[in-house]
Design an enzyme around this catalytic site. Sequence first.
Site, PDB file in Angstrom:
ATOM      1  N   ALA A   1      52.774 -12.417  41.434  1.00  0.00           N
ATOM      2  CA  ALA A   1      52.425 -13.710  42.014  1.00  0.00           C
ATOM      3  C   ALA A   1      52.415 -13.558  43.522  1.00  0.00           C
ATOM      4  O   ALA A   1      53.277 -12.896  44.091  1.00  0.00           O
ATOM      5  CB  ALA A   1      53.430 -14.778  41.591  1.00  0.00           C
TER       6      ALA A   1
ATOM      7  N   ASP B   1      66.281  -8.983  43.023  1.00  0.00           N
ATOM      8  CA  ASP B   1      66.178 -10.139  42.132  1.00  0.00           C
ATOM      9  C   ASP B   1      67.157 -10.112  40.961  1.00  0.00           C
ATOM     10  O   ASP B   1      67.384 -11.144  40.331  1.00  0.00           O
ATOM     11  CB  ASP B   1      64.758 -10.250  41.571  1.00  0.00           C
TER      12      ASP B   1
ATOM     13  N   ARG C   1      63.312 -15.291  27.551  1.00  0.00           N
ATOM     14  CA  ARG C   1      64.158 -16.485  27.347  1.00  0.00           C
ATOM     15  C   ARG C   1      63.376 -17.790  27.419  1.00  0.00           C
ATOM     16  O   ARG C   1      63.820 -18.804  26.869  1.00  0.00           O
ATOM     17  CB  ARG C   1      65.306 -16.495  28.351  1.00  0.00           C
TER      18      ARG C   1
ATOM     19  N   GLU D   1      44.698  -5.614   4.142  1.00  0.00           N
ATOM     20  CA  GLU D   1      43.915  -5.528   2.911  1.00  0.00           C
ATOM     21  C   GLU D   1      44.761  -5.869   1.682  1.00  0.00           C
ATOM     22  O   GLU D   1      44.290  -6.533   0.748  1.00  0.00           O
ATOM     23  CB  GLU D   1      43.342  -4.118   2.741  1.00  0.00           C
TER      24      GLU D   1
ATOM     25  N   HIS E   1      49.923  -4.290   4.516  1.00  0.00           N
ATOM     26  CA  HIS E   1      48.788  -4.299   5.436  1.00  0.00           C
ATOM     27  C   HIS E   1      47.839  -5.446   5.095  1.00  0.00           C
ATOM     28  O   HIS E   1      47.978  -6.110   4.065  1.00  0.00           O
ATOM     29  CB  HIS E   1      48.060  -2.956   5.371  1.00  0.00           C
TER      30      HIS E   1
ATOM     31  N   THR F   1      55.592  -0.166  43.607  1.00  0.00           N
ATOM     32  CA  THR F   1      55.321   0.305  42.239  1.00  0.00           C
ATOM     33  C   THR F   1      53.915  -0.099  41.804  1.00  0.00           C
ATOM     34  O   THR F   1      53.149   0.725  41.282  1.00  0.00           O
ATOM     35  CB  THR F   1      56.360  -0.283  41.268  1.00  0.00           C
TER      36      THR F   1
END
Length: 328
Positions: A139, A188, A195, A35, A33, A276
């Site tokens: 978009a 699509d 990638r 600290e 962690h 959606t």
Amino acid sequence: MGTSYPNPLVGSVIVYNGKIIGEGWHLKSGDAHAEVNAINSVRDKSLLPKATIYVSLEPCSHFGKTPPCCDLIIKYKIPNVVVGTIDPNSKVAGTGIQRLQENGVNVTVGVLEKQCNELNKRFFTYHNKKRPYIILKWAESPDGFIAPMSKDKKEPVWISNAFSRQLVHKWRSEEQAILVGTNTVLEDDPKLDVRDWFGKNPIRIVLDKSGKISQKHHVKDNAIKTVIITEQENITSSENCIYENAIFDSKLTKNITHILYKYGIQSVLIEGGRQTLQAFIDDSLWDEARVFIGTTHLKNGIKAPVLNEKSEIKTAKKDQLKLFFNHD
């Protein structure tokens, strides 16, 4: 961003006599962690009993994959601890601060608290609201469409530019999951990976009410862990393709968040399609929206989702990027 799940983003600095003598941050689950890394970075450990350690989130007090940070602070007799904000995780939730105080440590809480909460808004939303932090993304054309009504090939029609698309892949690397609806997959055939950037691929969450998505689609290629939410029953899951049942009714968005919470998913990027995205908007079940406005006019097609909140406007090369925040 994106490397520490399911742990929060935490940074720590150690100061002696007005100078930084150590610093550290948490890279990923299972590693030391913040600290611990900060303490380990201090060359002269004899300075620690006269130093102050600053940490953006309350030091942990329980054994997980690593020992409690509180114990190390106590071991090195660091007298002052400055904490940005209290950890909402029920395994900590103030017990770290209490443990330090019981061992004579002077603890200050709430310094830059707002900024520290913002840093870990995903972690806080997950533990406080019992759901992931939800980011909507799409978009749209300047005339308000997200896609043409029909097209010749089963692949995206790009509205945003290459720079914007690369930025989206960076966003994907930062979130724990990515979600799309059935029509997006059928139209699509997306891979939903990173990638065009680097980092870990998000878990794919796919809505497929009646099993329209075939084994030929990328989301079923077993390359990335995928959770398919469906009304179909008794479908055999594999290690990387898991089926979850849900009723596709007015409570669907809440049921989706319950499933994601069950899988320990702290953040999700919802990339569409319109039905959606609008469902989460209508249920006010979202935290951010990131909307690219491209330069190509479609003239007709599928209308973009509607948000009534005010936006912050940035630019992504020639694209415009509108940022919305849900303050409900």
